[in-house]
Design a protein around this motif. Sequence first.
Motif, PDB file in Angstrom:
ATOM      1  N   LYS A   1      10.181  11.413  21.959  1.00 22.42           N
ATOM      2  CA  LYS A   1      11.157  11.470  20.873  1.00 22.42           C
ATOM      3  C   LYS A   1      12.561  11.363  21.459  1.00 22.42           C
ATOM      4  O   LYS A   1      12.971  12.202  22.251  1.00 22.42           O
ATOM      5  CB  LYS A   1      11.034  12.781  20.097  1.00 22.42           C
ATOM      6  N   GLU A   2      13.274  10.337  21.039  1.00 21.14           N
ATOM      7  CA  GLU A   2      14.637  10.134  21.512  1.00 21.14           C
ATOM      8  C   GLU A   2      15.557  11.182  20.876  1.00 21.14           C
ATOM      9  O   GLU A   2      15.422  11.504  19.703  1.00 21.14           O
ATOM     10  CB  GLU A   2      15.103   8.732  21.112  1.00 21.14           C
ATOM     11  N   ASN A   3      16.468  11.728  21.661  1.00 26.62           N
ATOM     12  CA  ASN A   3      17.439  12.717  21.188  1.00 26.62           C
ATOM     13  C   ASN A   3      16.775  14.000  20.671  1.00 26.62           C
ATOM     14  O   ASN A   3      17.316  14.682  19.817  1.00 26.62           O
ATOM     15  CB  ASN A   3      18.360  12.115  20.123  1.00 26.62           C
ATOM     16  N   ALA A   4      15.579  14.313  21.171  1.00 25.88           N
ATOM     17  CA  ALA A   4      14.869  15.514  20.725  1.00 25.88           C
ATOM     18  C   ALA A   4      15.465  16.762  21.353  1.00 25.88           C
ATOM     19  O   ALA A   4      16.091  16.721  22.409  1.00 25.88           O
ATOM     20  CB  ALA A   4      13.387  15.411  21.079  1.00 25.88           C
TER      21      ALA A   4
ATOM     22  N   ASP B   1      13.394  16.032  16.621  1.00 24.13           N
ATOM     23  CA  ASP B   1      14.461  15.038  16.797  1.00 24.13           C
ATOM     24  C   ASP B   1      15.321  14.924  15.548  1.00 24.13           C
ATOM     25  O   ASP B   1      16.161  14.044  15.445  1.00 24.13           O
ATOM     26  CB  ASP B   1      13.889  13.677  17.200  1.00 24.13           C
ATOM     27  N   ARG B   2      15.135  15.847  14.595  1.00 25.27           N
ATOM     28  CA  ARG B   2      15.941  15.853  13.368  1.00 25.27           C
ATOM     29  C   ARG B   2      17.080  16.861  13.488  1.00 25.27           C
ATOM     30  O   ARG B   2      16.948  17.876  14.158  1.00 25.27           O
ATOM     31  CB  ARG B   2      15.087  16.248  12.166  1.00 25.27           C
TER      32      ARG B   2
ATOM     33  N   GLY C   1      23.066  22.298   7.800  1.00 21.46           N
ATOM     34  CA  GLY C   1      23.094  23.731   8.084  1.00 21.46           C
ATOM     35  C   GLY C   1      22.630  24.096   9.485  1.00 21.46           C
ATOM     36  O   GLY C   1      22.756  25.243   9.891  1.00 21.46           O
ATOM     37  N   ASP C   2      22.069  23.132  10.220  1.00 18.79           N
ATOM     38  CA  ASP C   2      21.629  23.414  11.595  1.00 18.79           C
ATOM     39  C   ASP C   2      22.820  23.664  12.509  1.00 18.79           C
ATOM     40  O   ASP C   2      23.878  23.065  12.348  1.00 18.79           O
ATOM     41  CB  ASP C   2      20.851  22.227  12.179  1.00 18.79           C
TER      42      ASP C   2
ATOM     43  N   LYS D   1      19.052  20.675  24.458  1.00 22.80           N
ATOM     44  CA  LYS D   1      19.554  20.775  23.091  1.00 22.80           C
ATOM     45  C   LYS D   1      18.705  21.801  22.349  1.00 22.80           C
ATOM     46  O   LYS D   1      17.494  21.651  22.211  1.00 22.80           O
ATOM     47  CB  LYS D   1      19.442  19.405  22.418  1.00 22.80           C
ATOM     48  N   LEU D   2      19.354  22.888  21.895  1.00 26.27           N
ATOM     49  CA  LEU D   2      18.693  23.917  21.094  1.00 26.27           C
ATOM     50  C   LEU D   2      19.168  23.759  19.656  1.00 26.27           C
ATOM     51  O   LEU D   2      20.379  23.642  19.408  1.00 26.27           O
ATOM     52  CB  LEU D   2      19.048  25.312  21.608  1.00 26.27           C
TER      53      LEU D   2
END
Length: 138
Positions: free
Chosen positions: A34-37, A59-60, A64-65, A74-75
């Motif tokens: 998954k790219e950018n996961a 990867d979404r 609100g995240d 990336k968390l």
Amino acid sequence: MIPTTTPGAAEAKVMTISAFGAEKAQSILAGSGKENAGVRVFIKSGGCSGFQYGMAIDDRELEGDTIVYDRGVKLVVDQASLALLRGSEVDFVENLMGGGFSVNNPNATSSCGCGHSFRTDGANAPEGQGASCGGGGL
């Protein structure tokens, strides 16, 4: 707009990941395809203490995240979980029973023996919840 924190930003301590946790997460993310996961960390009702931790490769980036970059990982934390996770550290723990991710949460006032379930402010488990000790998805 999705709040994002970067190293050195005022919100950089919303959530962190340990060096060993980052190493394991980077390996898992690299193999995910998954790219950018990132690692989505969330809270759900249940477990023996009232709330359970959950983790998944995602990867979404949803409305609100909060996105935190720490040690190259990336968390991603949803708005509802953020209050219960603020100040937490994701770690990877290996023991005789195997290994897995865990959350060191300063907001938890008690937890069950498995470490995947917790309670805050001495609150009781939600009605109908709390029968078993369960874990997250990563």
